[in-house]
Design an enzyme around this catalytic site. Structure first.
Site, mmCIF file in Angstrom:
data_model
loop_
_atom_site.group_PDB
_atom_site.id
_atom_site.type_symbol
_atom_site.label_atom_id
_atom_site.label_comp_id
_atom_site.label_asym_id
_atom_site.label_seq_id
_atom_site.Cartn_x
_atom_site.Cartn_y
_atom_site.Cartn_z
ATOM 1 N N HIS A 25 3.698 -2.046 3.198
ATOM 2 C CA HIS A 25 3.821 -0.905 2.547
ATOM 3 C C HIS A 25 4.998 -0.814 2.028
ATOM 4 O O HIS A 25 6.142 -0.920 2.441
ATOM 5 C CB HIS A 25 3.389 0.224 3.565
ATOM 6 C CG HIS A 25 2.052 0.068 4.318
ATOM 7 N ND1 HIS A 25 1.955 -0.841 5.309
ATOM 8 C CD2 HIS A 25 0.989 0.766 4.090
ATOM 9 C CE1 HIS A 25 0.619 -0.703 5.582
ATOM 10 N NE2 HIS A 25 0.009 0.347 5.030
ATOM 11 N N HIS A 45 -5.930 3.077 -4.088
ATOM 12 C CA HIS A 45 -6.111 3.012 -2.643
ATOM 13 C C HIS A 45 -6.516 4.420 -2.167
ATOM 14 O O HIS A 45 -6.241 4.892 -1.184
ATOM 15 C CB HIS A 45 -4.463 2.746 -1.909
ATOM 16 C CG HIS A 45 -4.561 2.505 -0.464
ATOM 17 N ND1 HIS A 45 -5.468 1.951 0.278
ATOM 18 C CD2 HIS A 45 -3.696 3.022 0.479
ATOM 19 C CE1 HIS A 45 -5.328 2.014 1.410
ATOM 20 N NE2 HIS A 45 -3.929 2.432 1.838
ATOM 21 N N HIS A 63 -5.606 9.308 0.705
ATOM 22 C CA HIS A 63 -5.657 8.357 2.173
ATOM 23 C C HIS A 63 -6.540 8.948 3.222
ATOM 24 O O HIS A 63 -6.250 8.745 4.389
ATOM 25 C CB HIS A 63 -4.301 8.082 2.576
ATOM 26 C CG HIS A 63 -4.163 6.825 3.418
ATOM 27 N ND1 HIS A 63 -4.427 6.919 4.700
ATOM 28 C CD2 HIS A 63 -3.741 5.771 2.782
ATOM 29 C CE1 HIS A 63 -4.165 5.323 5.018
ATOM 30 N NE2 HIS A 63 -3.697 4.624 3.931
ATOM 31 N N ASP A 69 0.850 -1.158 -0.122
ATOM 32 C CA ASP A 69 -0.057 0.107 -0.157
ATOM 33 C C ASP A 69 0.846 1.250 0.158
ATOM 34 O O ASP A 69 2.041 1.190 0.282
ATOM 35 C CB ASP A 69 -0.778 0.087 1.312
ATOM 36 C CG ASP A 69 -1.999 -0.925 1.054
ATOM 37 O OD1 ASP A 69 -2.113 -1.874 0.255
ATOM 38 O OD2 ASP A 69 -2.772 -1.060 2.060
ATOM 39 N N ASP A 70 0.087 2.267 -0.249
ATOM 40 C CA ASP A 70 0.452 3.786 -0.258
ATOM 41 C C ASP A 70 1.602 4.286 -1.076
ATOM 42 O O ASP A 70 1.792 5.463 -1.010
ATOM 43 C CB ASP A 70 1.086 3.863 1.094
ATOM 44 C CG ASP A 70 -0.121 3.953 2.235
ATOM 45 O OD1 ASP A 70 -1.105 3.700 2.137
ATOM 46 O OD2 ASP A 70 0.226 3.693 3.439
#
Length: 497
Positions: free
Chosen positions: A446, A355, A359, A304-305
């Protein structure tokens, strides 16, 4: 007295002359009579030769026509009697045109029968107008029934025109089929619907993504129209016009910048979202991966991210060396900054997923913000790789039914948390995954943390040593994940509440 002039001799001489003259007349008359008879006989013979064959030929032609007419009508009626549904015959003769119409007896089995009959009548009217009046014509109108599969029967109006060919002494055939075909669900005895084919709104939302991508791919400049495509009204089970085929489907489209009024999708393109009972199953053969081997263990690595210009390329190097494919849930704001990294992720066979853009916790913002977070990331990823993301991971895993409906993509959660975001320690990350991994799970990491990248090589070695095969999440889920549902593994699917 002179002996030459004796009276008795004179009489005898005249008598002989008369007798000779009479004989000549008799002979002449006989010759004349015979000649007359011969002439008349010749004339009669000539007449007979000229006329008798024509009359015989005409009789023979009539007999041949009648035999072939009878054979044709017998075949037509036999064919109709062999149909799986009973019909009634209506016959009408107008001059040289004979019309036979066969109507189904069980009219309730075809809900669309009035429409079919209207088109059939129109086809017959056109055929009658276009048929020559001096030639024998047979017009046969009926409803053609075709069994598509165990659940779908099609009905179509058909007119067959048989024209007598004088030179060939036989019937020529021409078939005209109606433009409209009625499809009936054999379970419900109702017209086939999108509900039958797609089952649920979740599957329709998945098909919507395929439609959007196809419209963009076929456009000369997808970036110029992407906003309109993403905001195009969704396909609905009740309000979308469609044309059914056994191996594909054409869907009506609302007004859109491409100008297209419909789009055709092969079932292979949407194999995970169609009901196989209502289609030709061979049309989706090999479209979906084989089911996972129940005797093997599988796991998926997700990151993620990102993307991050420092850590993500280093992670890609490790994955390439190890021969592992993973799923990257990217933030739109990072995609915009690092498009080249996104392209590399896609080019090396990894899945690029969404995603959100910045965020936020999507359950804590309004609907418009949710829409913008999703669409802005879609646009950023499309601009980078030419494809829309099909899967979504909500920040913090926070999602509800309303948010999921706006997202319009499968929600991919996780079942193993590496807690790399908390520990920032490679050994702790490795131990955490070793201790919590189990079959058919999705691991959360991540790619923005250097310590995570440091741990990945050992994580892969340990998982493989424990017998795991590592797959990207889309493959783990069999390429059948659908919107309004969230997934923790291929056997852990839950509707979003």
């Amino acid at each position: 007295m002179d002996k030459n002039n004796h009276p008795s001799r004179t009489r005898n001489s005249r008598h002989k002359k008369n007798k000779y003259s009479f004989s000549k007349k008799i002979a002449f008359l006989s010759v004349f009579a015979i000649s007359f008879i011969l002439v008349c006989g010749g004339v009669y013979a000539t007449y007979a030769m000229q006329h008798q064959p024509k009359e015989a030929s005409k009789l023979e032609e009539d007999d041949q026509y009648e035999q072939k007419e009878a054979a044709l009508l017998e075949k037509i009626r036999k064919d109709q009697n062999q149909e799986e549904f009973k019909t009634t015959e209506q016959e009408k003769t107008d001059g040289s045109i004979q019309t036979l119409i066969y109507e189904p007896v069980a009219a309730d089995s075809i809900p669309q029968l009035p429409t079919i009959k209207t088109e059939l009548t129109g086809l017959i009217d056109v055929a009658q107008k276009n048929s020559p009046k001096e030639t024998a014509i047979k017009l046969i109108g009926y409803v053609k029934r075709v069994k598509i599969n165990e659940q779908v029967i099609s009905y179509q109006p058909v007119v067959e025109t048989y024209t007598w060919d004088q030179e060939k002494k036989d019937w020529s055939e021409k078939t005209e089929q109606g433009k409209n075909t009625a499809f009936v669900n054999q379970k419900t005895k109702q017209p086939l619907s999108l509900q039958d084919i797609f089952i649920s709104e979740a599957n329709v939302l998945a098909v919507q993504q395929v439609v959007q991508q196809k419209l963009l791919s076929e456009s000369p400049d997808g970036n110029a129209i992407i906003d309109d495509i993403l905001n195009m009204p969704s396909i609905s089970l009740d309000g979308t016009a469609f044309t059914y085929y056994s191996d594909k489907i054409s869907l009506g489209l609302p007004e859109n910048p491409t100008g297209k009024k419909e789009i055709t999708l092969s079932y292979k393109e949407i194999a995970g979202y169609v009901n196989p009972e209502f289609i030709d199953v061979s049309s989706i053969k090999d479209a979906l991966p084989n089911p996972l081997d129940p005797d093997k263990k599988y796991i998926s690595l997700t990151f993620d991210d990102g993307p991050n210009p420092e850590t993500t390329p280093r992670l890609l190097d490790i994955l390439k060396e190890k021969g592992v494919k993973a799923t990257f849930f990217m933030l739109g704001q990072n995609v915009v900054k690092h498009e080249s990294v996104v392209k590399r992720v896609a080019e090396e066979g990894h899945e690029v997923a969404s995603h959100s853009y910045s965020h936020p916790q999507l359950t804590g913002v309004d609907a418009q913000t949710v829409k913008e977070e999703v669409q802005n990331t879609d646009k950023a990823i499309y601009h980078a790789i030419g494809k829309l993301p099909t899967d979504f991971r909500p920040p913090y895993g926070a999602v509800n039914k309303d948010v999921a409906a706006i997202i319009g993509k499968p929600i991919i959660q996780w079942s193993v948390d590496s807690q790399d975001w908390q520990s920032h320690n490679a050994q702790a990350i490795i131990k955490r995954i070793d201790d919590t991994a189990y079959n058919d799970t999705i691991v959360l990491m991540h790619d923005i943390h250097p310590e995570t990248v440091d741990a990945v090589s050992t994580v892969i070695d340990h998982l493989r040593g424990a017998g795991y095969e590592i797959l990207p999440s889309k493959e783990l889920l069999g390429k059948k994940a659908k919107p309004l549902h969230m997934y923790y593994g291929s056997k852990d699917e839950r509707p979003v509440q």
